[in-house]
Design a protein around this motif. Structure first.
Motif, PDB file in Angstrom:
ATOM      1  N   SER A  17     -26.809  11.181 -12.018  1.00 43.65           N
ATOM      2  CA  SER A  17     -27.205  11.342 -10.619  1.00 43.65           C
ATOM      3  C   SER A  17     -27.682  10.017 -10.037  1.00 43.65           C
ATOM      4  O   SER A  17     -28.196   9.158 -10.762  1.00 43.65           O
ATOM      5  CB  SER A  17     -28.338  12.366 -10.497  1.00 43.65           C
ATOM      6  N   ARG A  19     -29.495   8.666  -6.027  1.00 43.15           N
ATOM      7  CA  ARG A  19     -29.865   8.980  -4.649  1.00 43.15           C
ATOM      8  C   ARG A  19     -29.758   7.722  -3.813  1.00 43.15           C
ATOM      9  O   ARG A  19     -30.441   6.735  -4.085  1.00 43.15           O
ATOM     10  CB  ARG A  19     -31.278   9.555  -4.552  1.00 43.15           C
ATOM     11  N   ALA A  49     -20.086  12.879   3.808  1.00 40.78           N
ATOM     12  CA  ALA A  49     -20.977  13.923   4.322  1.00 40.78           C
ATOM     13  C   ALA A  49     -21.514  13.490   5.676  1.00 40.78           C
ATOM     14  O   ALA A  49     -21.621  12.295   5.957  1.00 40.78           O
ATOM     15  CB  ALA A  49     -22.135  14.182   3.361  1.00 40.78           C
ATOM     16  N   THR A  57     -25.029  20.298   8.457  1.00 37.20           N
ATOM     17  CA  THR A  57     -24.362  19.414   7.505  1.00 37.20           C
ATOM     18  C   THR A  57     -22.917  19.825   7.276  1.00 37.20           C
ATOM     19  O   THR A  57     -22.545  20.985   7.474  1.00 37.20           O
ATOM     20  CB  THR A  57     -25.084  19.399   6.151  1.00 37.20           C
ATOM     21  N   TYR A  59     -19.506  18.552   4.424  1.00 35.10           N
ATOM     22  CA  TYR A  59     -19.162  17.745   3.255  1.00 35.10           C
ATOM     23  C   TYR A  59     -17.660  17.698   3.053  1.00 35.10           C
ATOM     24  O   TYR A  59     -16.947  18.651   3.359  1.00 35.10           O
ATOM     25  CB  TYR A  59     -19.802  18.339   2.000  1.00 35.10           C
ATOM     26  N   LYS A  64     -18.432  18.776  -2.350  1.00 34.00           N
ATOM     27  CA  LYS A  64     -19.178  20.015  -2.087  1.00 34.00           C
ATOM     28  C   LYS A  64     -19.776  20.568  -3.371  1.00 34.00           C
ATOM     29  O   LYS A  64     -19.112  20.632  -4.404  1.00 34.00           O
ATOM     30  CB  LYS A  64     -18.253  21.065  -1.464  1.00 34.00           C
ATOM     31  N   ARG A  66     -21.985  19.197  -5.131  1.00 37.57           N
ATOM     32  CA  ARG A  66     -22.523  18.109  -5.980  1.00 37.57           C
ATOM     33  C   ARG A  66     -23.406  17.146  -5.193  1.00 37.57           C
ATOM     34  O   ARG A  66     -24.378  16.618  -5.733  1.00 37.57           O
ATOM     35  CB  ARG A  66     -21.380  17.316  -6.616  1.00 37.57           C
ATOM     36  N   THR A  68     -25.729  16.147  -1.658  1.00 37.77           N
ATOM     37  CA  THR A  68     -26.542  16.714  -0.589  1.00 37.77           C
ATOM     38  C   THR A  68     -26.991  15.605   0.340  1.00 37.77           C
ATOM     39  O   THR A  68     -27.624  14.639  -0.108  1.00 37.77           O
ATOM     40  CB  THR A  68     -27.771  17.440  -1.152  1.00 37.77           C
ATOM     41  N   SER A  70     -29.353  14.467   3.515  1.00 41.55           N
ATOM     42  CA  SER A  70     -30.600  14.880   4.158  1.00 41.55           C
ATOM     43  C   SER A  70     -31.178  13.684   4.904  1.00 41.55           C
ATOM     44  O   SER A  70     -30.690  12.560   4.765  1.00 41.55           O
ATOM     45  CB  SER A  70     -31.602  15.397   3.121  1.00 41.55           C
ATOM     46  N   GLN A  81     -28.101  12.589  -1.982  1.00 38.59           N
ATOM     47  CA  GLN A  81     -28.338  12.922  -3.379  1.00 38.59           C
ATOM     48  C   GLN A  81     -27.002  13.252  -4.018  1.00 38.59           C
ATOM     49  O   GLN A  81     -26.291  14.146  -3.555  1.00 38.59           O
ATOM     50  CB  GLN A  81     -29.287  14.117  -3.488  1.00 38.59           C
TER      51      GLN A  81
END
Length: 115
Positions: A17, A19, A49, A57, A59, A64, A66, A68, A70, A81
């Motif tokens: 992951s 961010r 996105a 939102t 994507y 999609k 996976r 996010t 914000s 993320q």
């Protein structure tokens, strides 16, 4: 003067992951559409996105479930993320704002996913 500064990219193994952050200045992100795009070597830039001024939102199908998107209006910062990363997610990721006075881009941050 509008400035968008991305950060948070880097190397990561598949399944990991990251961010990404995009700090905006000279413009209030709360009033505008914001988005993340990416461009892989030899490919066109593509939308990853998008988030509207009121938080709606959308994507790309490829991310999609996976990724996010914000935002923190108080910090004037956009986030992405990214979970369950795949080698095909390797690209330079760009922050974008669509405002009444123009379309603005950050300088990009490299994400490299190894298998």
């Amino acid at each position: 003067q509008v400035q968008l500064v991305e950060s948070g990219g880097g190397p990561v193994q598949a399944g990991g992951s990251l961010r990404l952050s995009c700090a905006a200045s000279g413009i209030r992100i709360s009033f505008n559409y914001m988005g993340w795009y990416r461009q892989a070597p030899g490919k066109q830039r593509e939308l990853v996105a998008r988030i509207t001024s009121i938080g709606g939102t959308m994507y790309a199908d490829s991310v999609k479930g996976r990724f996010t998107i914000s935002k923190d209006n108080a910090k004037n910062t956009l986030y992405l993320q990214m979970n369950s990363l795949k080698p095909e997610d390797t690209a330079v990721y760009y922050c974008n704002v669509i405002a009444a006075r123009g379309d603005y881009w950050g300088q990009g941050t490299q994400v490299t996913v190894s298998s």
